[in-house]
Design a protein around this motif. Structure first.
Motif, PDB file in Angstrom:
ATOM      1  N   PRO A 112       0.814  -1.232   0.000  1.00  5.72           N
ATOM      2  CA  PRO A 112       0.000   0.000   0.000  1.00  5.72           C
ATOM      3  C   PRO A 112       0.835   1.263   0.000  1.00  5.72           C
ATOM      4  CG  PRO A 112      -0.010  -1.039   2.164  1.00  5.72           C
ATOM      5  CD  PRO A 112       0.662  -2.006   1.235  1.00  5.72           C
ATOM      6  N   LYS A 113       2.136   1.144   0.227  1.00  4.25           N
ATOM      7  CA  LYS A 113       2.986   2.331   0.223  1.00  4.25           C
ATOM      8  C   LYS A 113       3.436   2.717  -1.192  1.00  4.25           C
ATOM      9  CE  LYS A 113       4.871   1.608   4.874  1.00  4.25           C
ATOM     10  NZ  LYS A 113       6.106   1.422   5.680  1.00  4.25           N
ATOM     11  N   SER A 114       3.026   1.935  -2.191  1.00  6.06           N
ATOM     12  CA  SER A 114       3.424   2.259  -3.555  1.00  6.06           C
ATOM     13  C   SER A 114       2.863   3.618  -3.943  1.00  6.06           C
ATOM     14  CB  SER A 114       2.939   1.189  -4.533  1.00  6.06           C
ATOM     15  OG  SER A 114       1.529   1.200  -4.613  1.00  6.06           O
ATOM     16  N   ARG A 115       3.549   4.289  -4.819  1.00  6.67           N
ATOM     17  CA  ARG A 115       3.099   5.596  -5.268  1.00  6.67           C
ATOM     18  C   ARG A 115       3.301   5.707  -6.768  1.00  6.67           C
ATOM     19  NH1 ARG A 115       7.453  10.280  -4.024  1.00  6.67           N
ATOM     20  NH2 ARG A 115       6.008  11.282  -5.450  1.00  6.67           N
ATOM     21  N   LYS A 116       2.546   6.597  -7.363  1.00  3.79           N
ATOM     22  CA  LYS A 116       2.673   6.803  -8.805  1.00  3.79           C
ATOM     23  C   LYS A 116       3.838   7.727  -9.091  1.00  3.79           C
ATOM     24  CE  LYS A 116      -0.338   9.290 -11.226  1.00  3.79           C
ATOM     25  NZ  LYS A 116      -1.576   9.648 -11.957  1.00  3.79           N
ATOM     26  N   ARG A 117       4.755   7.258  -9.906  1.00  7.86           N
ATOM     27  CA  ARG A 117       5.833   8.088 -10.420  1.00  7.86           C
ATOM     28  C   ARG A 117       5.719   8.113 -11.936  1.00  7.86           C
ATOM     29  NH1 ARG A 117       9.845   9.072  -6.743  1.00  7.86           N
ATOM     30  NH2 ARG A 117      10.162  10.893  -8.072  1.00  7.86           N
ATOM     31  N   TYR A 118       6.597   8.875 -12.555  1.00  9.89           N
ATOM     32  CA  TYR A 118       6.589   8.939 -14.018  1.00  9.89           C
ATOM     33  C   TYR A 118       7.948   8.532 -14.553  1.00  9.89           C
ATOM     34  CZ  TYR A 118       1.981  10.967 -14.434  1.00  9.89           C
ATOM     35  OH  TYR A 118       0.617  11.155 -14.405  1.00  9.89           O
ATOM     36  N   LEU A 119       7.915   7.648 -15.533  1.00 13.89           N
ATOM     37  CA  LEU A 119       9.122   7.258 -16.246  1.00 13.89           C
ATOM     38  C   LEU A 119       9.193   8.097 -17.507  1.00 13.89           C
ATOM     39  CD1 LEU A 119      11.555   5.283 -16.395  1.00 13.89           C
ATOM     40  CD2 LEU A 119      10.106   3.831 -17.846  1.00 13.89           C
ATOM     41  N   MET A 120      10.280   8.833 -17.650  1.00 13.21           N
ATOM     42  CA  MET A 120      10.485   9.677 -18.818  1.00 13.21           C
ATOM     43  C   MET A 120      11.501   9.027 -19.745  1.00 13.21           C
ATOM     44  SD  MET A 120      10.511  13.475 -17.158  1.00 13.21           S
ATOM     45  CE  MET A 120      10.236  14.163 -18.787  1.00 13.21           C
ATOM     46  N   VAL A 121      11.370   9.312 -21.016  1.00 14.30           N
ATOM     47  CA  VAL A 121      12.341   8.817 -21.989  1.00 14.30           C
ATOM     48  C   VAL A 121      12.643   9.922 -22.992  1.00 14.30           C
ATOM     49  CG1 VAL A 121      10.628   7.861 -23.606  1.00 14.30           C
ATOM     50  CG2 VAL A 121      12.932   6.918 -23.552  1.00 14.30           C
ATOM     51  N   ALA A 122      13.911   9.999 -23.361  1.00 12.92           N
ATOM     52  CA  ALA A 122      14.354  10.822 -24.490  1.00 12.92           C
ATOM     53  C   ALA A 122      15.127   9.881 -25.402  1.00 12.92           C
ATOM     54  CB  ALA A 122      15.241  11.969 -24.028  1.00 12.92           C
ATOM     55  N   CYS A 123      14.828   9.918 -26.687  1.00  8.74           N
ATOM     56  CA  CYS A 123      15.436   8.931 -27.569  1.00  8.74           C
ATOM     57  C   CYS A 123      15.637   9.481 -28.974  1.00  8.74           C
ATOM     58  CB  CYS A 123      14.586   7.662 -27.620  1.00  8.74           C
ATOM     59  SG  CYS A 123      12.975   7.880 -28.407  1.00  8.74           S
ATOM     60  N   THR A 124      16.526   8.810 -29.689  1.00  9.82           N
ATOM     61  CA  THR A 124      16.707   8.995 -31.123  1.00  9.82           C
ATOM     62  C   THR A 124      16.682   7.603 -31.740  1.00  9.82           C
ATOM     63  OG1 THR A 124      19.124   8.772 -31.152  1.00  9.82           O
ATOM     64  CG2 THR A 124      18.235  10.959 -30.620  1.00  9.82           C
ATOM     65  N   SER A 125      16.982   7.521 -33.025  1.00  7.19           N
ATOM     66  CA  SER A 125      17.030   6.202 -33.665  1.00  7.19           C
ATOM     67  C   SER A 125      18.188   5.365 -33.142  1.00  7.19           C
ATOM     68  CB  SER A 125      17.153   6.362 -35.178  1.00  7.19           C
ATOM     69  OG  SER A 125      18.349   7.063 -35.508  1.00  7.19           O
ATOM     70  N   LEU A 126      19.151   5.990 -32.433  1.00  7.65           N
ATOM     71  CA  LEU A 126      20.328   5.266 -31.948  1.00  7.65           C
ATOM     72  C   LEU A 126      20.518   5.327 -30.439  1.00  7.65           C
ATOM     73  CD1 LEU A 126      22.970   6.288 -34.667  1.00  7.65           C
ATOM     74  CD2 LEU A 126      21.873   4.051 -34.390  1.00  7.65           C
ATOM     75  N   LEU A 127      19.697   6.105 -29.730  1.00  7.22           N
ATOM     76  CA  LEU A 127      19.922   6.345 -28.309  1.00  7.22           C
ATOM     77  C   LEU A 127      18.620   6.231 -27.526  1.00  7.22           C
ATOM     78  CD1 LEU A 127      22.034   9.588 -28.816  1.00  7.22           C
ATOM     79  CD2 LEU A 127      22.991   7.354 -28.179  1.00  7.22           C
ATOM     80  N   THR A 128      18.720   5.738 -26.283  1.00  2.78           N
ATOM     81  CA  THR A 128      17.571   5.689 -25.375  1.00  2.78           C
ATOM     82  C   THR A 128      18.051   6.051 -23.978  1.00  2.78           C
ATOM     83  OG1 THR A 128      16.655   3.843 -26.661  1.00  2.78           O
ATOM     84  CG2 THR A 128      15.656   4.298 -24.524  1.00  2.78           C
TER      85      THR A 128
END
Length: 267
Positions: free
Chosen positions: A33-49
């Motif tokens: 019950p201690k879980s919380r909502k976070r956000y996973l962000m991504v920045a990418c190109t055709s060659l990078l993540t």
């Protein structure tokens, strides 16, 4: 720690890129019950993540990569925090706008503007793909002008049919129309520079494993476990985009000799 240096290099190369796709998705982190909502962000190109865990707020966006990307084009949705970094050049994701127009068409089935705007954007995306296959730097002006005129006419038509509500919160589709009008250049930038993708589909694709994991396994145990997971995920995603073997890249990282992204030659 095994992939820390590789992720630092990936982040640096993202910052130096001319065009980057970005997106974010909510994930659950923490035990029980201690879980919380976070956000996973991504920045990418055709060659990078490159991934980053935080909240969907200005502080997280500032700690990610955006303040260091002056002059870069970022392809993203209409979330307003992207606009708080004055050095960025924006390309709004046309796939998100097409979905918004489809929603408007269902809400206002008798109105023509949602269909006209959607078809104009779809036509421009197809024309961009064709021109790119032909090695052109932009959609030929005569072709682009036809679709852009249809887009602009559809927006004007919609604004006339959905007037502003004085002193009240605007209807979401009125807000959509005002964005289509006021951010004309940020929506159609890809038509004049084919280095810029019209959608942030690449970023959505790089976030898909996180969504799949949440559906199958649920939350991750802690924020540190989550950060470690996506440090590894960004590393193997980037290695894979360069054609490197994933298992080999993981073995090398565990052996203390991680795969590193190549540094491109200066322009």
């Amino acid at each position: 720690a095994a992939v820390a240096d590789a992720n630092k290099a990936i982040r640096a190369l993202i910052i130096l890129a001319h065009v980057v796709c970005a997106d974010e998705t909510p994930i659950r982190v923490g035990p029980g019950p201690k879980s919380r909502k976070r956000y996973l962000m991504v920045a990418c190109t055709s060659l990078l993540t490159y991934y980053f865990l935080g909240d969907r707020d200005t502080d997280t966006f500032r700690a990610f990569v955006f303040p260091d990307m002056d002059g870069a084009v970022v392809v993203h949705d209409r979330y307003q925090v992207y606009d708080k970094f004055p050095g960025l050049i924006h390309q709004l994701c046309c796939q998100h706008l097409i979905r918004d127009c489809e929603d408007a068409a269902q809400t206002y089935p008798a109105e023509h503007w949602p269909v006209q705007v959607r078809e104009a954007l779809q036509g421009l995306i197809h024309a961009a793909s064709t021109a790119r296959d032909q090695g052109l730097p932009a959609i030929p002006p005569g072709i682009a002008a036809l679709f852009i005129k249809a887009f602009e006419h559809g927006v004007i038509l919609g604004l006339g049919q959905l007037p502003r509500r004085q002193g009240r919160k605007q209807l979401k589709h009125r807000a959509l129309l005002e964005a289509l009008r006021d951010r004309h250049d940020d929506i159609l930038r890809f038509a004049h520079d084919l280095r810029i993708p019209p959608t942030s589909n690449d970023a959505e694709r790089d976030l898909r494993p996180a969504k799949t994991q949440q559906k199958i396994s649920g939350r991750l145990r802690s924020e540190q476990v989550t950060r470690n997971r996506y440090a590894i995920r960004g590393y193997i995603s980037t290695a894979g985009k360069h054609g490197a073997g994933i298992l080999t890249a993981l073995r090398d990282a565990l052996a203390g000799n991680p795969w590193m992204p190549p540094i491109p030659d200066p322009p």
